[in-house]
Motif scaffolding. Structure first.
Motif, PDB file in Angstrom:
ATOM      1  N   SER A  40      42.110  62.878  70.949  1.00 51.11           N
ATOM      2  CA  SER A  40      40.561  63.423  71.201  1.00 51.11           C
ATOM      3  C   SER A  40      40.734  63.801  72.965  1.00 51.11           C
ATOM      4  N   CYS A  41      41.945  63.150  73.251  1.00 54.29           N
ATOM      5  CA  CYS A  41      42.022  63.533  75.067  1.00 54.29           C
ATOM      6  C   CYS A  41      42.742  65.337  74.239  1.00 54.29           C
ATOM      7  N   ILE A  42      43.352  65.364  72.983  1.00 48.82           N
ATOM      8  CA  ILE A  42      44.339  66.734  73.038  1.00 48.82           C
ATOM      9  C   ILE A  42      43.036  67.706  73.094  1.00 48.82           C
ATOM     10  N   LEU A  43      42.625  67.046  71.906  1.00 49.52           N
ATOM     11  CA  LEU A  43      41.247  68.522  71.746  1.00 49.52           C
ATOM     12  C   LEU A  43      40.357  68.500  72.674  1.00 49.52           C
ATOM     13  N   GLN A  44      39.645  67.641  73.275  1.00 52.34           N
ATOM     14  CA  GLN A  44      39.113  68.066  74.630  1.00 52.34           C
ATOM     15  C   GLN A  44      39.687  68.812  75.553  1.00 52.34           C
ATOM     16  N   HIS A  45      41.056  69.297  75.594  1.00 50.24           N
ATOM     17  CA  HIS A  45      41.196  70.561  76.318  1.00 50.24           C
ATOM     18  C   HIS A  45      41.657  71.668  75.498  1.00 50.24           C
ATOM     19  N   LEU A 165      46.888  69.247  64.083  1.00 51.91           N
ATOM     20  CA  LEU A 165      45.675  68.934  65.051  1.00 51.91           C
ATOM     21  C   LEU A 165      44.093  68.038  64.033  1.00 51.91           C
ATOM     22  N   CYS A 166      43.803  69.195  63.164  1.00 55.34           N
ATOM     23  CA  CYS A 166      42.728  68.376  62.453  1.00 55.34           C
ATOM     24  C   CYS A 166      42.989  67.727  61.877  1.00 55.34           C
ATOM     25  N   ILE A 167      44.636  68.119  60.500  1.00 54.29           N
ATOM     26  CA  ILE A 167      45.028  67.802  59.926  1.00 54.29           C
ATOM     27  C   ILE A 167      44.372  65.875  60.776  1.00 54.29           C
ATOM     28  N   LEU A 168      45.677  65.428  61.517  1.00 55.28           N
ATOM     29  CA  LEU A 168      45.611  64.305  62.407  1.00 55.28           C
ATOM     30  C   LEU A 168      44.241  63.945  63.051  1.00 55.28           C
ATOM     31  N   PHE A 169      43.402  64.606  63.593  1.00 56.51           N
ATOM     32  CA  PHE A 169      42.348  64.579  63.815  1.00 56.51           C
ATOM     33  C   PHE A 169      41.813  63.430  62.358  1.00 56.51           C
ATOM     34  N   TYR A 170      41.879  63.697  60.982  1.00 55.35           N
ATOM     35  CA  TYR A 170      40.710  62.886  60.352  1.00 55.35           C
ATOM     36  C   TYR A 170      41.832  62.444  60.009  1.00 55.35           C
ATOM     37  N   MET A 171      42.882  62.066  59.851  1.00 54.67           N
ATOM     38  CA  MET A 171      43.472  60.847  59.398  1.00 54.67           C
ATOM     39  C   MET A 171      43.436  59.680  60.353  1.00 54.67           C
ATOM     40  N   THR A 172      43.380  59.841  61.764  1.00 51.14           N
ATOM     41  CA  THR A 172      42.442  58.806  62.450  1.00 51.14           C
ATOM     42  C   THR A 172      41.522  58.067  62.122  1.00 51.14           C
ATOM     43  N   VAL A 173      40.357  59.262  62.415  1.00 49.20           N
ATOM     44  CA  VAL A 173      39.032  59.324  61.506  1.00 49.20           C
ATOM     45  C   VAL A 173      38.903  58.351  59.842  1.00 49.20           C
ATOM     46  N   ILE A 174      39.364  58.775  59.750  1.00 52.55           N
ATOM     47  CA  ILE A 174      39.273  58.670  57.890  1.00 52.55           C
ATOM     48  C   ILE A 174      40.047  56.523  57.309  1.00 52.55           C
ATOM     49  N   GLN A 175      41.285  56.712  58.340  1.00 50.19           N
ATOM     50  CA  GLN A 175      41.570  55.704  57.990  1.00 50.19           C
ATOM     51  C   GLN A 175      41.554  54.166  59.107  1.00 50.19           C
ATOM     52  N   LEU A 176      40.531  54.780  59.735  1.00 50.61           N
ATOM     53  CA  LEU A 176      39.640  53.672  61.136  1.00 50.61           C
ATOM     54  C   LEU A 176      39.585  52.870  61.123  1.00 50.61           C
ATOM     55  N   PRO A 177      38.209  54.006  59.734  1.00 49.93           N
ATOM     56  CA  PRO A 177      37.218  51.681  58.791  1.00 49.93           C
ATOM     57  C   PRO A 177      37.250  51.953  57.805  1.00 49.93           C
ATOM     58  N   ILE A 178      38.765  52.331  57.545  1.00 48.47           N
ATOM     59  CA  ILE A 178      39.492  51.713  56.114  1.00 48.47           C
ATOM     60  C   ILE A 178      40.479  50.558  56.521  1.00 48.47           C
ATOM     61  N   GLY A 179      41.261  50.870  57.828  1.00 44.96           N
ATOM     62  CA  GLY A 179      41.510  49.362  57.958  1.00 44.96           C
ATOM     63  C   GLY A 179      40.790  48.339  58.629  1.00 44.96           C
ATOM     64  N   LEU A 180      39.619  48.639  59.248  1.00 45.70           N
ATOM     65  CA  LEU A 180      38.982  47.748  60.047  1.00 45.70           C
ATOM     66  C   LEU A 180      38.053  46.732  58.900  1.00 45.70           C
ATOM     67  N   ILE A 181      37.593  47.426  57.578  1.00 43.25           N
ATOM     68  CA  ILE A 181      36.017  47.001  57.249  1.00 43.25           C
ATOM     69  C   ILE A 181      37.804  45.789  56.080  1.00 43.25           C
ATOM     70  N   PRO A 182      38.761  45.756  56.203  1.00 41.93           N
ATOM     71  CA  PRO A 182      38.991  44.242  55.563  1.00 41.93           C
ATOM     72  C   PRO A 182      39.947  43.160  57.154  1.00 41.93           C
ATOM     73  N   ALA A 183      39.843  44.137  58.742  1.00 44.57           N
ATOM     74  CA  ALA A 183      40.280  43.526  59.385  1.00 44.57           C
ATOM     75  C   ALA A 183      39.698  42.792  59.567  1.00 44.57           C
ATOM     76  N   LEU A 184      38.073  42.579  59.541  1.00 42.90           N
ATOM     77  CA  LEU A 184      37.075  41.502  60.238  1.00 42.90           C
ATOM     78  C   LEU A 184      36.599  40.465  59.370  1.00 42.90           C
ATOM     79  N   ILE A 185      37.426  40.532  57.998  1.00 43.04           N
ATOM     80  CA  ILE A 185      37.518  38.790  57.604  1.00 43.04           C
ATOM     81  C   ILE A 185      38.197  37.883  57.926  1.00 43.04           C
ATOM     82  N   ASP A 186      39.135  38.392  58.757  1.00 50.03           N
ATOM     83  CA  ASP A 186      39.835  37.102  59.526  1.00 50.03           C
ATOM     84  C   ASP A 186      40.542  38.070  61.376  1.00 50.03           C
TER      85      ASP A 186
END
Length: 275
Positions: A40-45, A165-186
Motif C-alpha cells: 500500500s505504501c508503494i502504491l501510494q507513491h 504490483l497489482c498481482i501482489l496487491f490482490y495476493m495480500t488482500v485476498i489471502q488476509l481474510p483467508i488466513g484470519l478466519i481460521p486463525a480466530l478459532i484459537d
C-alpha cells in the motif's frame, strides 16, 4: 539471487520461531498484514490506478492455491528439518511442467520429460517411502509445492494483463481474510519478543519474490535456477547451527538429482531460445 537466498532463509527461520507461539494460519495472517502495508505504501507513491483488473476471479483462484502452498510450507517448518522442507519444495518445477502441459498446452519435450523423471526420483530418495515412516508434515510440504505450481501457472496468465504490483496487491488482500478466519478459532497475539519475527516474515515474503524477478530480468535462467538451489546447503547449515538438526545425506542427494533434471531442462530451453 543473493537477496533471494537471504530472504528465503530469513523467512524460514522466522516461520520456525513463530511456530513456537502461533499456529500456521496466524503466521500467514500476520504475514499478509505486513505485506499489505508495504505494498500500500508503494502504491501510494506509484499510483493506485494499476490495481484495476478485469480478472478478479483469476486472482481469487490463484491466491486460494497460493495460500495452500504457503500453508504447506510454513506447516512443514514447524515439524520437519528445514533442509527437508526446502528439498521437497524443489519438486515445484515438476508440477509446474505438468500443469503447463494440461492448462497452457505446452509440449512435454524430451528434456522436460527427463526433468520430470529425475524430479520424481529425487523426491523418492528424500521421502524414502517404504523404508521410513513419512511425516505428515512432509506430505503437507509436497501438497504445498503442487499448489505453488498451479499458482505459478495462474501468475503467468495474469502477468500478460496485470502489473506485478497489482498481482501482489490482490495476493495480500485476498489471502488476509483467508488466513484470519481460521486463525480466530484459537486466536493469539504474538508476544513482544516475537514482533521482529512477524516483521521479518512479511518483509522477506515480498523481497524474495522481488529479488528472483529482478534476477530473471538481469541473467539467464540457466544461471538463476542453479543459484536458487544453493538455498538447500545454506538452510542445512543454518538448521545444524541454530536447531541442532542432523545433516541428512539422502535429502542432499535427492535434491541434487532434482537439480540435475531442472538444469537439463533449463539448458535445453536456452538453446531453443538462441535458435
Amino acid at each position: 539471487m543473493t537477496g533471494a537466498l537471504l530472504s528465503f532463509t530469513g523467512m524460514a527461520i522466522a516461520g520456525r520461531e513463530l511456530s513456537a507461539e502461533l499456529n500456521t494460519f496466524q503466521i500467514l495472517f500476520f504475514r499478509s498484514v505486513i505485506s499489505l502495508f508495504i505494498i500500500s505504501c508503494i502504491l501510494q507513491h506509484s499510483g493506485w490506478a494499476q490495481i484495476r483488473t478485469t480478472k478478479f476471479s483469476d486472482h481469487m483462484i490463484r491466491n486460494i492455491s497460493h495460500f495452500g502452498g504457503q500453508f504447506g510450507w510454513f506447516y512443514g517448518l514447524a515439524f520437519i528439518p528445514l533442509s527437508q522442507v526446502f528439498a521437497i519444495e524443489f519438486t515445484l518445477p515438476i508440477w509446474t511442467l505438468c500443469f503447463a502441459a494440461l492448462l497452457l498446452n505446452e509440449k512435454i519435450t524430451p528434456p522436460r520429460l527427463i526433468a520430470i523423471a529425475l524430479g520424481f526420483t529425487g523426491m523418492l530418495v528424500i521421502l524414502q517411502p517404504g523404508f521410513n515412516a513419512v511425516e505428515p508434515a512432509a506430505f503437507a510440504v509436497l501438497a504445498g509445492a503442487v499448489c505453488y505450481a498451479f499458482a505459478y501457472i495462474k501468475t503467468k496468465q495474469l502477468a500478460h494483463i496485470d502489473t506485478p504490483l497489482c498481482i501482489l496487491f490482490y495476493m495480500t488482500v485476498i489471502q488476509l481474510p483467508i488466513g484470519l478466519i481460521p486463525a480466530l478459532i484459537d486466536w493469539k497475539l504474538p508476544s513482544i519478543t516475537m514482533l521482529p519475527w512477524v516483521l521479518l516474515v512479511g518483509v522477506t515474503a515480498l523481497s524474495a519474490h522481488y529479488c528472483i524477478t529482478r534476477a530473471m530480468q538481469q541473467a539467464d535462467a540457466s544461471i538463476v535456477v542453479p543459484m536458487d538451489f544453493l538455498r538447500l546447503p545454506l538452510i542445512t547449515v543454518i538448521g545444524f547451527l541454530l536447531y541442532g538438526e542432523s545433516i541428512e545425506w539422502a535429502v542432499l542427494f535427492g535434491a541434487l538429482i532434482m537439480l540435475s533434471g531442472n538444469y537439463i531442462n533449463v539448458r535445453a530451453e536456452q538453446r531453443k531460445t538462441l535458435k
